[in-house]
Write an enzyme that holds these catalytic residues in place. Structure first.
Site: not given
Length: 500
Positions: A250, A284
């Protein structure tokens, strides 16, 4: 040596930790691999244990024991983490609870049995087809996990990668993040105390040791949460291996938010400012791009909302330096607002910039690169019909959001955004990722390296499973999930029909 620092003061906390040598990392991986052989054969559920005639805790029960251990030790855990992250008691207590919830969710996943994706196709005479049975099984080796900086519990040693890999039946070796070494050590200690073999969770420190984990022949998959350069470096090491392994990374995400003319304006600016600055912008899913109609009143509201926010210390000095460097790039745009200065040695101030859609499009792709921290860009447009062509040029993101009251108005934009993000949101904000069965936390590059997979939610276990087909296999040797009598009662597809 790896030092622990307090972001509020910049001072060291406690004694430093030595980085692991290559030899030490090798020994930790080998120990995990040996423990993993037993763990893979441990019955996943109580029903499977009864069927095998065995005794002892099942994998589901162990996962629940880990959750209980985390909750029991929350007081010490949050205090140690706060000294290294400055994230505060409320946030850190909540993160421990989230980590415990992840372990409990995967215990439910095991008891449900659907993750096995069991399929049976019986043999037929016309046309002549053999008996075929297929199901998912755990990877035969160790899962390497790179801990994240911004979630010291939920995406680190006790995070979702660890929980899902253990649930799948794999041992885990975590490369601890240098930003919270003491938290990593304590987390590993708490989790190991609930495991049947402490070697099932290995922990290494330092760049050299992390590289050894990626290259180790016993490691069969890597989970990573971090920056694009960090992800590319890991991929380069994987490419050097004689045998390729899957990499679930990620990486970077700007999480565009599109406000259409029909959107409700009440609370919009305040909601955006809160999402932008949550956790000092170190999420994020931070909404880095906001597309809004040309509306002087809305711009004033956005400016006032961000100006009312207060910054705070970022997690590490390096992250603060990276944020300030990115602000130099954004300073080429018009500054719309600046929040109040935060306190602490690593503190930063929220920033909001603005530009028109035409100028934004001319400056792509550089203008749309992620700025990790409390900074965003407001892009104004005259005609929503101009948006799809520009949105089409954005890189992939973890999330994309639409604010509107008329679904027909959003139809074309929604079609673009559902191809650009792994999770699409209607009249909400992207920060906050629910640990649920239906969650998908991934997306097209560069938000993740494997957009078909998620790092959050029940489906995260699929990363550490591989399918096996059994052709004309003796019934006595079949896994219970594939026997005709279905002794475990798992969901299955039999001769094309989904059954329970």
């Amino acid at each position: 040596m790896i030092h622990s620092y307090d972001p509020r003061t910049g001072e060291t906390v406690g004694e430093p930790f030595p980085a692991n040598s290559a030899a030490e990392a090798d020994a930790i991986v080998r120990a995990a691999h040996a423990a993993g052989r037993v763990w893979r054969e441990t019955p996943a559920t109580e029903r499977a244990r009864e069927l095998s005639g065995g005794s002892g805790e099942t994998r589901a029960q162990v996962l629940e024991a880990v959750a209980e251990a985390l909750e029991k030790n929350v007081e010490e855990l949050w205090r140690v983490a706060d000294a290294e992250t400055a994230l505060g008691e409320t946030r850190l207590r909540g993160e421990v609870a989230r980590a415990a919830g992840q372990f409990r969710l995967f215990a439910k996943v095991l008891r449900d049995g659907g993750h096995a994706e069991a399929v049976i196709d019986h043999a037929t005479a016309e046309p002549p087809v053999p008996d075929l049975r297929r199901m998912n099984r755990p990877l035969s080796g160790v899962v390497g996990v790179y801990a994240a900086s911004n979630f010291p519990f939920a995406f680190s040693v006790m995070g979702g990668d660890t929980a899902s890999a253990l649930a799948a039946g794999c041992a885990v070796v975590v490369k601890a993040h240098d930003g919270h070494p003491r938290t990593s050590e304590l987390s590993a200690e708490v989790v190991r105390g609930a495991l049947p073999d402490p070697a099932l969770l290995g922990l290494v420190r330092g760049r050299e040791a992390g590289g050894c984990v990626v290259r180790h022949p016993h490691v069969v998959g890597i989970g990573f949460t971090g920056s694009i350069p960090g992800g590319k470096a890991i991929q380069a090491m994987i490419d050097e291996r004689p045998d390729p392994i899957p990499f679930y990374g990620e990486l970077g995400s700007v999480n565009p938010v599109v406000v259409l003319p029909s959107a409700r304006r009440e609370g919009l600016a305040e909601g955006f400012a809160a999402s932008l600055t949550l956790g000092v912008g170190q999420f994020c899913t931070n909404p880095g791009l906001l597309f809004v109609p040309e509306d002087a009143g809305l711009l004033v509201s956005l400016a006032e909302a961000v100006a009312a926010t207060t910054g705070g210390p970022m997690l590490t000095a390096r992250m603060r330096e990276g944020f300030l460097h990115e602000l130099e790039r954004l300073s080429e745009l018009d500054r719309l607002a600046e929040g109040r200065a935060g306190e602490g040695a690593y503190a930063v101030t929220p920033q909001l910039f603005t530009t028109g859609l035409e100028a934004f499009a001319a400056a792509l792709p550089r203008v749309a690169e992620e700025c990790f921290g409390p900074a965003g860009i407001v892009v104004t447009y005259r005609d929503p019909a101009e948006l799809p062509a520009v949105l089409e040029r954005l890189d992939g993101s973890l999330t994309a959001t639409v604010h509107a009251t008329d679904p027909a108005e959003a139809e074309e934009i929604a079609e673009v955004l559902t191809r650009k993000a792994g999770r699409v949101i209607w009249n909400g904000w992207p920060t906050g990722v629910a640990v649920r069965w239906a969650m998908h936390h991934g997306g097209p590059w560069p938000s993740s390296t494997a957009p078909a997979h998620t790092s959050v939610g029940a489906a995260a276990i699929r990363r550490w499973l591989v399918p096996t087909s059994y052709q004309d296999w003796p019934a006595e040797l079949l896994p219970p999930e594939l026997r005709d009598d279905n002794p475990l009662g798992v969901p299955r597809r039999v001769d094309g029909t989904l059954t329970l």
